[in-house]
Design a protein around this motif. Structure first.
Motif, mmCIF file in Angstrom:
data_model
loop_
_atom_site.group_PDB
_atom_site.id
_atom_site.type_symbol
_atom_site.label_atom_id
_atom_site.label_comp_id
_atom_site.label_asym_id
_atom_site.label_seq_id
_atom_site.Cartn_x
_atom_site.Cartn_y
_atom_site.Cartn_z
ATOM 1 N N PHE A 11 -8.975 1.428 -3.034
ATOM 2 C CA PHE A 11 -7.848 1.781 -3.892
ATOM 3 C C PHE A 11 -7.543 3.266 -3.778
ATOM 4 C CE2 PHE A 11 -6.016 3.134 -7.952
ATOM 5 C CZ PHE A 11 -4.858 2.386 -7.899
ATOM 6 N N THR A 12 -8.606 4.091 -3.803
ATOM 7 C CA THR A 12 -8.387 5.535 -3.693
ATOM 8 C C THR A 12 -7.707 5.881 -2.385
ATOM 9 O OG1 THR A 12 -10.416 5.829 -4.934
ATOM 10 C CG2 THR A 12 -9.502 7.764 -3.885
ATOM 11 N N ALA A 13 -8.125 5.202 -1.308
ATOM 12 C CA ALA A 13 -7.574 5.508 0.016
ATOM 13 C C ALA A 13 -6.063 5.356 0.011
ATOM 14 C CB ALA A 13 -8.210 4.609 1.064
ATOM 15 N N ILE A 14 -5.578 4.240 -0.512
ATOM 16 C CA ILE A 14 -4.132 4.009 -0.438
ATOM 17 C C ILE A 14 -3.393 4.774 -1.528
ATOM 18 C CG2 ILE A 14 -4.133 1.899 -1.842
ATOM 19 C CD1 ILE A 14 -2.090 0.951 0.462
ATOM 20 N N PHE A 15 -4.023 4.904 -2.668
ATOM 21 C CA PHE A 15 -3.426 5.607 -3.801
ATOM 22 C C PHE A 15 -3.150 7.071 -3.443
ATOM 23 C CE2 PHE A 15 -4.213 8.092 -7.687
ATOM 24 C CZ PHE A 15 -3.267 7.529 -8.536
ATOM 25 N N ALA A 16 -4.208 7.735 -2.946
ATOM 26 C CA ALA A 16 -4.060 9.155 -2.613
ATOM 27 C C ALA A 16 -3.105 9.332 -1.444
ATOM 28 C CB ALA A 16 -5.420 9.753 -2.289
ATOM 29 N N ALA A 17 -3.175 8.407 -0.480
ATOM 30 C CA ALA A 17 -2.294 8.526 0.685
ATOM 31 C C ALA A 17 -0.838 8.434 0.254
ATOM 32 C CB ALA A 17 -2.625 7.432 1.694
ATOM 33 N N SER A 18 -0.554 7.552 -0.693
ATOM 34 C CA SER A 18 0.834 7.395 -1.113
ATOM 35 C C SER A 18 1.318 8.624 -1.880
ATOM 36 C CB SER A 18 0.998 6.136 -1.958
ATOM 37 O OG SER A 18 0.286 6.268 -3.160
ATOM 38 N N ILE A 19 0.402 9.325 -2.550
ATOM 39 C CA ILE A 19 0.807 10.574 -3.214
ATOM 40 C C ILE A 19 1.078 11.655 -2.176
ATOM 41 C CG2 ILE A 19 0.096 12.397 -4.797
ATOM 42 C CD1 ILE A 19 -1.567 10.362 -6.275
ATOM 43 N N GLY A 20 0.198 11.654 -1.135
ATOM 44 C CA GLY A 20 0.335 12.677 -0.097
ATOM 45 C C GLY A 20 1.684 12.651 0.600
ATOM 46 N N LEU A 21 2.375 11.506 0.552
ATOM 47 C CA LEU A 21 3.644 11.361 1.261
ATOM 48 C C LEU A 21 4.707 12.329 0.780
ATOM 49 C CD1 LEU A 21 3.961 7.468 1.320
ATOM 50 C CD2 LEU A 21 3.312 8.964 3.201
ATOM 51 N N THR A 22 4.652 12.708 -0.488
ATOM 52 C CA THR A 22 5.787 13.436 -1.048
ATOM 53 C C THR A 22 5.461 14.850 -1.482
ATOM 54 O OG1 THR A 22 5.240 12.491 -3.174
ATOM 55 C CG2 THR A 22 6.914 11.366 -1.901
ATOM 56 N N GLN A 23 4.207 15.273 -1.401
ATOM 57 C CA GLN A 23 3.861 16.597 -1.916
ATOM 58 C C GLN A 23 4.502 17.693 -1.069
ATOM 59 O OE1 GLN A 23 2.177 16.964 -4.895
ATOM 60 N NE2 GLN A 23 2.596 14.780 -4.857
ATOM 61 N N ARG A 24 4.798 18.800 -1.695
ATOM 62 C CA ARG A 24 5.455 19.903 -0.995
ATOM 63 C C ARG A 24 4.481 21.013 -0.603
ATOM 64 N NH1 ARG A 24 11.151 20.450 -2.411
ATOM 65 N NH2 ARG A 24 10.905 22.613 -1.805
ATOM 66 N N ASP A 25 3.363 21.087 -1.305
ATOM 67 C CA ASP A 25 2.385 22.146 -1.070
ATOM 68 C C ASP A 25 1.474 21.724 0.082
ATOM 69 O OD1 ASP A 25 0.057 23.678 -1.132
ATOM 70 O OD2 ASP A 25 0.354 24.172 -3.236
ATOM 71 N N ILE A 26 1.420 22.571 1.107
ATOM 72 C CA ILE A 26 0.674 22.200 2.318
ATOM 73 C C ILE A 26 -0.779 21.868 1.993
ATOM 74 C CG2 ILE A 26 0.221 24.638 2.888
ATOM 75 C CD1 ILE A 26 0.394 23.850 5.843
ATOM 76 N N LYS A 27 -1.356 22.639 1.066
ATOM 77 C CA LYS A 27 -2.764 22.394 0.758
ATOM 78 C C LYS A 27 -2.952 21.132 -0.066
ATOM 79 C CE LYS A 27 -5.565 25.828 -0.241
ATOM 80 N NZ LYS A 27 -5.958 27.029 -1.004
ATOM 81 N N ARG A 28 -1.948 20.846 -0.902
ATOM 82 C CA ARG A 28 -2.057 19.628 -1.703
ATOM 83 C C ARG A 28 -1.985 18.380 -0.843
ATOM 84 N NH1 ARG A 28 -1.689 19.531 -7.391
ATOM 85 N NH2 ARG A 28 -1.780 21.668 -8.052
ATOM 86 N N VAL A 29 -1.134 18.413 0.168
ATOM 87 C CA VAL A 29 -1.070 17.267 1.073
ATOM 88 C C VAL A 29 -2.446 17.056 1.689
ATOM 89 C CG1 VAL A 29 -0.025 16.348 3.151
ATOM 90 C CG2 VAL A 29 1.353 17.656 1.553
#
Lengths: 640, 103
Positions: free
Chosen positions: A290-308
């Motif tokens: 769940f974490t794998a897909i959950f975090a990946a889906s958040i990573g799609l839209t972040q603007r901060d390079i480090k946050r991605v």
């Protein structure tokens, strides 16, 4: 032949020495502090490599050395160190990444006022992490576990004058604390049930079936809770992206390569406990998935390079947990293998991101762009990192991801397999979204970027090479790592339970994973590289979906309203209780005493005659009292 | 006619009360000293009376009285000396103004 194993205890001590030296002479050393850190970590690295080599090549046995530390009744609590397959590998990874990060920081932190302090923290962190890895019992692990947490707190809050950094440091500390509590209870329960903290004895008790199944499940799940906190798994993942407020090299060291790996390492190190409980493994697998897909889906839209990158880390750690959770030899090996490759890849990506930030002074990817020409080395190494983590043949990430997918497939968990494949697509997409936005197209920043100095690009190149070749230690055609890991005590335990040779490499799966990753890259290219597909298409058609991802599924807000606010209210209430009720009572007592005192003080007039009158009055009172109370009274009791 | 111990004690009591009253109320320091002497003498009367009519009559009571008088004489000398010193400093013999013990 196994002499270096005997000296493995020196490995954590050199960084500790560096820490002490820099603490003592930091002011005098100034930026020279970095040499102390680099040199002593390099010594550790050399010893770790030698020990690893002897372990790997020389066929040396597990080495364990303990001394009695405490004796409580009949129970002796040990301190010592242990070198086995898994932690020999970890020692090399941690010392190597730490060494490279310290070299890199010389460039990145150059000119910082608190330069020696940064190296202090790095050295202390390296010591703690190495100590954690080398510990032979859970008590010692717990001590270092907390030390690692403290270092993380210090490094995240390094820019303590920034309110966000301060908040992030607190958040990192408190959120991981929730997990630590689980770990603590787990360790206590295990000690209670087995009478020992030692891995060996706990595993033996579990292996012999001395514990009830529910006990094993409880202990394993509680230890996993600790790992969830440290490794940023859902639902305790929120601290990790915020922890990006720390200096970028620290992010690379702590929040990508080593500290978050501590959780995965702990699960791997206590794996015999987990495999004794089907339920615990299922929990691990599904939380990871769940974490794998959950975090990946958040990573799609972040603007901060480090946050991605941070969400990518969370997602990849989820992968590792999932691999460990699907059980069996393949899962164990795949999890550990991915732990290693990911450490190199993510350190590379973070240091690359640091190099970019160093050049453009912003972390917003939409303010970058066109850096390929300005900083070719950074761009090239970052590209390698992206390719590797996306799982493109023949980079390191391909082999480890393929191992995980194979393990999941082999365990017939098709739901998790689907999740893993979708997450792989997401990973490829957001990594290349990041890449195209940062390095291609037109420059959007205000600054004039320049390539970073050699002291920064050097580590990048080393890590880039590792991100390419690290995968070859365990290809399906030559599973060196697999054979080696399974030869350990833990490995044989697992193999005995699940049977040897559970490699389920399916060529179609490899090809499918590769195709999916390439699709992700192509989509990212079309949207952000060539701009053939509008990047705004989804935000415009499905704004709520985009917002959901961009706002991280509102988990932070949810926690804010569900936990932080009520706890705040409770705090205010308790504070009020303390202030008005408890303090009030104390104050009242003081006031009463003071009042009585001032009443008496007024009697002290200095007038001898009033003193005399008081004495007389007291005497009279005494006489009356005595004559009233003494049995057979009468005045003075005479005459009776 | 025999004088009972009660009479002696009564005299001593009256004397003591007068002395106490004087010691607590007189404003003049000399008068206070005089009053204290009265109280002292009341005690002396008691001592002598008990040495004759007490449960265990003995001459030691009378001897003790002599000691007491001697000490009282010395004490008065000392008291007057302090009083004179105070008078020289403060130019008053009013005990109400002598409140240095407060500090």
């Amino acid at each position: 032949m196994d002499t270096f194993l005997h000296y493995a205890w020196l490995i954590p001590l050199f960084p500790l020495l560096a820490f002490i030296v820099i603490v003592s002479f930091g002011r005098q050393l100034k930026e020279g502090a970095s040499f102390v850190g680099i040199l002593l970590t390099a010594v550790s690295f050399v010893i770790a490599v030698l020990a690893f080599w002897q372990r790997f090549h020389g066929g040396a046995d597990d080495y364990k050395f303990v001394i009695d530390w405490l004796q409580v009744g009949d129970i002796v609590i040990n301190m010592g160190f242990e070198v086995n397959q898994l932690n020999a590998m970890m020692l090399v990874i941690v010392t190597l990444v730490s060494l490279l990060v310290q070299i890199y920081s010389r460039g990145y932190m150059h000119g910082d006022e608190r330069f020696p302090v940064f190296y202090q923290y790095l050295a202390l962190f390296t010591f703690s992490m190495l100590g954690l890895v080398i510990s032979p019992n859970l008590l010692q692990v717990y001590i270092f576990w907390e030390l690692v947490g403290v270092c993380s707190f210090l490094l995240v809050g390094y820019y303590f004058f920034k309110p966000e950094a301060k908040a992030a440091a607190k958040k990192a500390f408190i959120v991981t604390r929730v997990g630590d509590l689980g770990l603590y209870i787990g360790i206590c329960l295990l000690f209670w049930w087995t009478g020992s903290f030692d891995y060996e004895q706990i595993f033996e008790s579990v292996g012999l079936g001395r514990l009830e199944p529910w006990m094993v499940t409880t202990a394993a799940v509680l230890i996993f809770v600790g790992a969830v906190g440290k490794s940023g798994q859902f639902p305790l993942h929120t601290w990790l992206p915020d922890a990006m407020e720390g200096p970028t090299p620290a992010s690379a060291l702590i929040h990508a390569a080593t500290m978050v790996a501590a959780g995965v390492y702990l699960v791997a190190a206590t794996y015999p406990l987990f495999i004794a409980s089907e339920t615990a493994l299922t929990v691990v697998a599904y939380v990871g998935g769940f974490t794998a897909i959950f975090a990946a889906s958040i990573g799609l839209t972040q603007r901060d390079i480090k946050r991605v990158l941070a969400y990518s880390t969370v997602s990849q750690l989820g992968y590792m947990m999932m691999a460990l959770g699907v059980a069996g030899t393949a899962g164990y090996v795949a999890g550990s293998f991915h732990l290693m490759t990911h450490a190199f890849i993510k350190a590379l990506l973070f240091l690359g991101a640091g190099s970019v930030i160093h050049a453009v002074h912003t972390q917003d990817v939409f303010e970058m762009g066109g850096l390929w020409k300005k900083m070719p080395i950074t761009a090239l190494t970052f590209l390698i990192g992206c390719l590797s983590i996306s799982g493109i043949f023949p980079f390191a990430g391909f082999w480890s991801k393929e191992a995980i997918l194979g393990a999941v497939y082999g365990a017939h968990r098709y739901d998790l397999l689907a999740i893993a494949l979708i997450a792989a697509f997401f990973t490829a997409f957001y990594m290349f979204r990041l890449y195209f936005l940062t390095f291609t197209g037109q420059p959007r920043g205000k600054h004039e970027p320049h390539e970073s100095p050699a002291v920064m690009t050097g580590p990048l190149l080393v890590l880039a090479v590792l991100a390419i070749v690290a995968g070859f230690v365990n290809t399906p055609y030559a599973p060196l790592l697999s054979e080696w890991l399974l030869a350990s005590n833990t490995g044989t335990t697992i193999a005995a339970l699940f049977g040897e040779g559970s490699e389920h490499t399916a060529t179609w799966l490899q090809v499918l994973a590769l195709v999916i990753s390439i699709l992700g890259i192509v989509l990212a290219y079309l949207m952000y590289g060539k701009k053939a597909v509008s990047a705004d298409a989804i935000p415009q058609t499905l704004p709520w979906l985009y917002r959901l991802s961009y706002r991280k599924y509102y988990v932070d807000e949810l926690y804010h309203y569900v936990f932080v606010r009520p706890l705040g209210w409770l705090g205010i209430f308790l504070n009020g209780f303390d202030k008005y009720i408890v303090d009030g009572l104390v104050g009242l007592t003081a006031k009463i005493t003071q009042g009585i005192g001032s009443l008496h003080a007024r009697a002290q007039s200095g007038q001898m005659q009033s003193y005399g009158a008081m004495v007389l009055f007291g005497l009279l009172l005494l006489i009356v009292a005595i004559s009233l109370t003494v049995q057979g009274g009468g005045l003075f009791g005479f005459g009776h | 006619m025999t004088v009972s111990i009660t009479s002696y004690l009564l005299v001593a009591l009256i004397l003591f009360c007068i002395g106490l009253y004087g010691a607590l109320t007189k404003r003049n320091a000399v008068a206070v000293l005089l009053s204290i002497e009265l109280m002292m003498n009341a005690v002396n009367i008691n001592l002598v009376a008990f040495s004759k009519y007490g449960l265990h009559p003995a001459v030691s009571g009378q001897i003790f009285t002599l000691f007491s008088m001697t000490v009282a004489a010395a004490e008065v000398a000392l008291g007057l000396a302090i009083l004179i010193a105070l008078y020289r400093n403060k130019a008053t013999v009013n005990v109400d103004e002598m409140d240095q013990m407060k500090r």
